[in-house]
Every structure is written in structure tokens, then in C-alpha cells.
Write a protein that holds these residues in place. Structure first.
Motif, mmCIF file in Angstrom:
data_model
loop_
_atom_site.group_PDB
_atom_site.id
_atom_site.type_symbol
_atom_site.label_atom_id
_atom_site.label_comp_id
_atom_site.label_asym_id
_atom_site.label_seq_id
_atom_site.Cartn_x
_atom_site.Cartn_y
_atom_site.Cartn_z
ATOM 1 N N UNK A 26 37.091 47.956 30.331
ATOM 2 C CA UNK A 26 37.532 47.086 31.415
ATOM 3 C C UNK A 26 38.449 46.012 30.850
ATOM 4 N N UNK A 27 39.492 45.643 31.583
ATOM 5 C CA UNK A 27 40.367 44.548 31.186
ATOM 6 C C UNK A 27 39.814 43.273 31.816
ATOM 7 N N UNK A 28 39.481 42.303 30.955
ATOM 8 C CA UNK A 28 38.862 41.064 31.410
ATOM 9 C C UNK A 28 39.835 39.901 31.319
ATOM 10 N N UNK A 29 39.629 38.916 32.183
ATOM 11 C CA UNK A 29 40.406 37.686 32.152
ATOM 12 C C UNK A 29 39.999 36.886 30.924
ATOM 13 N N UNK A 30 40.961 36.344 30.198
ATOM 14 C CA UNK A 30 40.661 35.615 28.969
ATOM 15 C C UNK A 30 39.861 34.346 29.225
ATOM 16 N N UNK A 31 40.174 33.651 30.308
ATOM 17 C CA UNK A 31 39.545 32.361 30.567
ATOM 18 C C UNK A 31 38.186 32.494 31.243
ATOM 19 N N UNK A 32 38.083 33.340 32.262
ATOM 20 C CA UNK A 32 36.842 33.419 33.041
ATOM 21 C C UNK A 32 35.917 34.534 32.584
ATOM 22 N N UNK A 33 36.447 35.545 31.944
ATOM 23 C CA UNK A 33 35.628 36.680 31.529
ATOM 24 C C UNK A 33 35.357 37.669 32.645
ATOM 25 N N UNK A 34 35.915 37.421 33.837
ATOM 26 C CA UNK A 34 35.731 38.326 34.972
ATOM 27 C C UNK A 34 36.712 39.494 34.866
ATOM 28 N N UNK A 35 36.362 40.574 35.513
ATOM 29 C CA UNK A 35 37.228 41.755 35.527
ATOM 30 C C UNK A 35 38.539 41.429 36.241
ATOM 31 N N UNK A 36 39.659 41.878 35.686
ATOM 32 C CA UNK A 36 40.962 41.643 36.298
ATOM 33 C C UNK A 36 41.292 42.692 37.350
ATOM 34 N N UNK A 37 40.377 43.619 37.603
ATOM 35 C CA UNK A 37 40.581 44.593 38.663
ATOM 36 C C UNK A 37 41.021 45.954 38.179
ATOM 37 N N UNK A 38 41.111 46.123 36.854
ATOM 38 C CA UNK A 38 41.493 47.434 36.343
ATOM 39 C C UNK A 38 40.935 47.631 34.941
ATOM 40 N N UNK A 39 41.027 48.873 34.489
ATOM 41 C CA UNK A 39 40.590 49.225 33.147
ATOM 42 C C UNK A 39 41.243 50.533 32.743
ATOM 43 N N UNK A 40 40.925 50.994 31.554
ATOM 44 C CA UNK A 40 41.517 52.225 31.039
ATOM 45 C C UNK A 40 40.430 53.123 30.490
ATOM 46 N N UNK A 41 40.601 54.414 30.702
ATOM 47 C CA UNK A 41 39.688 55.417 30.159
ATOM 48 C C UNK A 41 40.492 56.332 29.242
ATOM 49 N N UNK A 42 40.004 56.530 28.037
ATOM 50 C CA UNK A 42 40.602 57.486 27.115
ATOM 51 C C UNK A 42 39.770 58.752 27.163
ATOM 52 N N UNK A 43 40.446 59.863 27.427
ATOM 53 C CA UNK A 43 39.773 61.152 27.595
ATOM 54 C C UNK A 43 40.324 62.107 26.550
ATOM 55 N N UNK A 44 39.433 62.807 25.854
ATOM 56 C CA UNK A 44 39.853 63.704 24.774
ATOM 57 C C UNK A 44 40.474 65.009 25.269
#
Length: 146
Positions: free
Chosen positions: A34-52
């Protein structure tokens, strides 16, 4: 070669482990971050999945794109890698020497002026240039006889 998937429209508060278990139910070799906000630590609304595996990545997109997750409709698609621009010196992770994240290295201080309150003597404020030209045209059209 692994496939990187963008997973968007995530709720600000959710359990990443819950989503990761749902993703791994499709197949093996899936890692989610998950991509988190640097200041609040809350989720920024997106993330990345690496799939083999390519087939597992396609199955993930098919199964989870448009699916409801904690009240939000997920958006899952292949992530496009950012291309380095010609003017950059290697992106955020270091310059030509690759020492950008080396221990003891200090970040280069850059002082940028985004906005200045100082009045420019030669030109009007560009935010109002269009309005100023309209006013000048209106004044030029109003000729009064004395």
C-alpha cells in the motif's frame, strides 16, 4: 519477469492483510504494498501488487477490477513504469553516481521560488492579463465628446 499491477480506489482505512489474502487466493507469488501518506500514515488510495506469473496477473485483473472492497469499487490494471525524462539525473534514488541513498550522504538543498509577492515593474500579473486587455479594449471603444 514479474508483472506490476496498480490497485486503485482503496479506502483510506482498511487492513492490507485482508486485501493481500484475497489477492493470494487467486494464485501464488503475489506481493502487495500500500502507498501511505508520509505525514499521516493513512492510505493514499492506491497500492501496487507484484505478480510472478503473467496468467495470475491477468486473472487478478479480471477478478478484482470493478469489485467492491469495503465500500469502494477497486480499479486494477497493469502499471506502466515511469520513464526517466531527459533532464533528470536518474530519478529520486540517486544521480549519476548512484549515491543518492548512500549512508552519510546529504540531500542537495534546492530553494525554489514558487510565488513572489514582489511586483514586476515591466509586466502585469499574468493571472489578470486577459481581463486587463478586455478592459483596455472597452475603454478604447468608449469615446466621449467634450
Amino acid at each position: 519477469m514479474s508483472v506490476r499491477l496498480y490497485i486503485g480506489n482503496l479506502p483510506q482505512t482498511f487492513e492490507a492483510k485482508e486485501l493481500e489474502t484475497q489477492l493470494t487466493s487467486v494464485g501464488e507469488g503475489i506481493r502487495f504494498k500500500t502507498v501511505l501518506d508520509r505525514e499521516t500514515g493513512a492510505c493514499r488510495g492506491f497500492g501496487f501488487a507484484n505478480v510472478d506469473d503473467e496468467k495470475v496477473a491477468d486473472a487478478l485483473i479480471e477478478q478484482f477490477n470493478g469489485k467492491d472492497f469495503n465500500g469502494n469499487t477497486l480499479r486494477v490494471e497493469r502499471s506502466e513504469r515511469r520513464e526517466s525524462s531527459a533532464g533528470s539525473a536518474g530519478g529520486r534514488r540517486g544521480g549519476p553516481g548512484g549515491a543518492g541513498n548512500a549512508p552519510g550522504s546529504a540531500r542537495k538543498a534546492v530553494n525554489k521560488v514558487v510565488h513572489s509577492d514582489a511586483k514586476a515593474e515591466s509586466a502585469p500579473d499574468p493571472r489578470w492579463a486577459g481581463e486587463l486587455s478586455k478592459l483596455k479594449d472597452l475603454l478604447a471603444d468608449q469615446k466621449t465628446t467634450v
